[in-house]
Scaffold this motif. Structure first.
Motif, short mmCIF file in Angstrom:
data_model
loop_
_atom_site.label_atom_id
_atom_site.label_comp_id
_atom_site.label_asym_id
_atom_site.label_seq_id
_atom_site.Cartn_x
_atom_site.Cartn_y
_atom_site.Cartn_z
N LEU A 243 0.82 -1.21 0.00
CA LEU A 243 0.00 0.00 0.00
C LEU A 243 0.86 1.26 0.00
CD1 LEU A 243 -2.89 -0.96 2.44
CD2 LEU A 243 -3.06 -0.55 0.00
N MET A 244 1.93 1.26 0.79
CA MET A 244 2.80 2.43 0.83
C MET A 244 3.48 2.64 -0.53
SD MET A 244 2.37 3.88 3.69
CE MET A 244 3.65 5.13 3.53
N GLY A 245 3.82 1.54 -1.19
CA GLY A 245 4.41 1.64 -2.52
C GLY A 245 3.43 2.22 -3.53
N LYS A 246 2.16 1.80 -3.44
CA LYS A 246 1.13 2.32 -4.35
C LYS A 246 0.86 3.80 -4.09
CE LYS A 246 -1.26 -2.05 -5.24
NZ LYS A 246 -0.89 -2.06 -6.67
N VAL A 247 0.84 4.20 -2.82
CA VAL A 247 0.64 5.61 -2.48
C VAL A 247 1.77 6.46 -3.05
CG1 VAL A 247 0.63 7.26 -0.56
CG2 VAL A 247 -0.74 5.19 -0.41
N LYS A 248 3.00 5.96 -2.90
CA LYS A 248 4.15 6.68 -3.45
C LYS A 248 4.04 6.82 -4.96
CE LYS A 248 9.21 6.62 -3.60
NZ LYS A 248 10.44 5.88 -3.17
N GLY A 249 3.62 5.73 -5.63
CA GLY A 249 3.45 5.76 -7.08
C GLY A 249 2.39 6.75 -7.52
N LEU A 250 1.31 6.84 -6.76
CA LEU A 250 0.24 7.79 -7.09
C LEU A 250 0.74 9.24 -7.00
CD1 LEU A 250 -2.83 6.21 -5.25
CD2 LEU A 250 -2.57 6.49 -7.72
N PHE A 251 1.51 9.53 -5.95
CA PHE A 251 1.98 10.90 -5.76
C PHE A 251 3.07 11.31 -6.76
CE2 PHE A 251 0.30 10.71 -1.25
CZ PHE A 251 -0.65 11.70 -1.45
N LEU A 252 3.74 10.33 -7.34
CA LEU A 252 4.80 10.64 -8.30
C LEU A 252 4.31 10.56 -9.75
CD1 LEU A 252 7.83 8.70 -6.72
CD2 LEU A 252 7.33 11.15 -6.59
N ALA A 253 3.02 10.38 -9.95
CA ALA A 253 2.46 10.15 -11.29
C ALA A 253 2.52 11.38 -12.20
CB ALA A 253 1.02 9.66 -11.17
N SER A 254 2.44 12.56 -11.63
CA SER A 254 2.41 13.78 -12.46
C SER A 254 2.86 14.98 -11.63
CB SER A 254 0.99 14.02 -12.97
OG SER A 254 0.14 14.43 -11.91
N PRO A 255 3.13 16.11 -12.28
CA PRO A 255 3.51 17.32 -11.53
C PRO A 255 2.44 17.75 -10.53
CG PRO A 255 4.07 17.58 -13.84
CD PRO A 255 3.27 16.31 -13.74
N ALA A 261 1.58 15.85 -2.99
CA ALA A 261 2.42 15.15 -2.03
C ALA A 261 3.19 16.13 -1.15
CB ALA A 261 3.40 14.24 -2.77
N LEU A 262 3.64 17.23 -1.76
CA LEU A 262 4.37 18.25 -1.01
C LEU A 262 3.47 18.88 0.05
CD1 LEU A 262 7.16 19.63 -1.01
CD2 LEU A 262 6.18 21.40 -2.49
N ALA A 263 2.22 19.10 -0.31
CA ALA A 263 1.26 19.69 0.63
C ALA A 263 0.92 18.73 1.76
CB ALA A 263 -0.01 20.10 -0.12
N LEU A 264 0.97 17.44 1.47
CA LEU A 264 0.57 16.43 2.46
C LEU A 264 1.76 15.75 3.13
CD1 LEU A 264 -2.26 14.71 0.39
CD2 LEU A 264 -2.58 16.17 2.38
N ARG A 265 2.96 16.29 2.94
CA ARG A 265 4.15 15.58 3.39
C ARG A 265 4.16 15.32 4.91
NH1 ARG A 265 8.77 20.18 2.20
NH2 ARG A 265 7.87 21.85 3.47
N GLY A 266 3.58 16.25 5.67
CA GLY A 266 3.52 16.04 7.12
C GLY A 266 2.69 14.83 7.48
N GLY A 267 1.53 14.71 6.84
CA GLY A 267 0.64 13.57 7.09
C GLY A 267 1.24 12.27 6.60
N ILE A 268 1.93 12.33 5.45
CA ILE A 268 2.56 11.14 4.89
C ILE A 268 3.67 10.65 5.81
CG2 ILE A 268 3.93 10.24 2.96
CD1 ILE A 268 2.42 12.23 1.15
N ARG A 269 4.46 11.61 6.32
CA ARG A 269 5.55 11.26 7.24
C ARG A 269 4.99 10.60 8.50
NH1 ARG A 269 7.42 16.05 8.05
NH2 ARG A 269 8.59 16.12 6.10
N GLU A 270 3.91 11.15 9.00
CA GLU A 270 3.28 10.59 10.21
C GLU A 270 2.77 9.17 9.95
OE1 GLU A 270 -0.53 11.57 13.11
OE2 GLU A 270 0.38 13.20 11.96
N LEU A 271 2.19 8.96 8.76
CA LEU A 271 1.69 7.62 8.40
C LEU A 271 2.84 6.62 8.31
CD1 LEU A 271 -0.61 5.74 7.50
CD2 LEU A 271 -0.25 6.56 5.16
#
Length: 333
Positions: A243-255, A261-271
């Motif tokens: 799941l973490m790999g898929k989330v990373k792939g989704l956030f890197l899909a386009s500009p 991802a930049l806006a949500l980086r705090g939440g992603i780091r916490e997860l």
């Protein structure tokens, strides 16, 4: 501060990451360390990695017990391995707890042989803290006993309850029996008999819990045989990584998604922190007379540091004494 005996050659990344973890534990936690292993190799590794051994005691052990060795080798062929020497040191009172990232089966055999089980304990159980909604739950047995009798499962419930309360700070922890259904009559003969014993045990028993409800935090302590527990653990680890790999792939899909991802980086780091098993240290071998912690085989320095922290907390909580008291009370009733 309690003294922790550490297997210097236990784990895939030993001894470098073990040395770094021990140094971090001493500097950040004030831990007292007795490091076991070939002294010459440990000193050479410390010099190569730039880790200071100042204040760290060394106990020489010329041999290494590998992941490929038979667990029973700890009794004879690998009697002078860092794991065996460390466990004997624990039994002799040279330290208060033992940490190793080595062969799980050998650790269970060696702890039972050298350190011994607590009075009345049928089998020691590997107890792993697994991330879930709202924190974590304790899964036991996570792999030490493929088959269990009902009375063993009931003891796991008592020991797990005490550990979660004393070490993890959970008041009145909920104990659940892993089963194929929530109803009392579900499962095989072992599960049905264990259900009745857990109802009578001095724990907050919440009944059967199904696998799908475990990640949602259905119980603070999930009791099962080691075969079932290991399947639950490995499936959870694999699913989390996927799941973490898929989330990373989704956030890197386009500009656009990269900006999201930049806006949500705090939440992603916490997860990521919440799902990181290294945050919880290692898995205590429950039922052994003195605290023994099994660190993950692939542990890095941070994970070893947290395993040492966990060992210190285990010792200073007095959990083992309370487990013995409650188990004796249960046996007398």
């Amino acid at each position: 501060m309690s003294k922790v005996i550490v297997d210097g050659f236990g784990g895939d990344n030993a001894p470098a990451e073990v040395l770094k973890g021990c140094r971090m534990a001493m500097d950040e936690l004030g831990a007292s360390i007795l490091l076991v292993g070939d002294e010459g190799k440990l000193r050479a590794a410390a010099q190569e990695t730039g880790v200071s051994l100042e204040g760290m005691e060394l106990l020489h052990a010329p041999d290494v017990l590998t992941m490929e060795d038979d667990p029973t080798d700890i009794r004879r062929a690998k009697r002078e391995s860092s794991m065996a020497v460390g466990l004997r040191a624990l039994a002799e009172g040279k330290g208060d707890a033992f940490v190793s990232g080595g062969n799980t089966g050998a650790l269970a055999v060696g702890a039972t042989l050298y350190v011994k089980r607590m009075a009345g304990v049928k089998r020691a159980a590997l107890a792993t803290a697994v991330p879930c909604d709202g924190g974590c739950y304790l899964l036991l047995d996570a792999g030490a006993n493929a088959e269990c009798r009902p009375e063993m499962l009931a003891q796991f419930g008592v020991m797990g309850s005490v550990y979660m309360e004393r070490v993890m700070g959970i008041q009145k922890p909920r104990v659940g029996l892993v089963n194929v259904g929530a109803e009392e009559h579900k499962g095989g003969e072992t599960q049905r008999a264990a259900y009745q014993l857990l109802k009578e045990a001095p724990v907050h028993f919440v009944g059967n819990v199904e696998a799908r409800d475990i990640p949602a935090g259905a119980a603070d302590v999930c009791v099962c045989d080691g075969f079932t527990g290991n399947v639950v653990l490995k499936l959870t680890e694999g699913l989390a990584q996927s799941l973490m790999g898929k989330v990373k792939g989704l956030f890197l899909a386009s500009p656009v998604t990269k900006l999201a991802a930049l806006a949500l980086r705090g939440g992603i780091r916490e997860l990521k922190t919440q799902m990181d098993y290294s945050e919880y240290g290692g898995a205590p071998l429950m039922g052994i007379a003195r605290p023994v912690i099994k660190a993950h085989g692939s542990s890095n320095a941070k994970a070893f540091k947290n395993a040492i922290r966990q060992a210190v907390t285990f010792v200073e909580s007095g959990a083992n004494g309370e487990m013995e008291r409650q188990l004796a009370q249960t046996a007398a009733e």
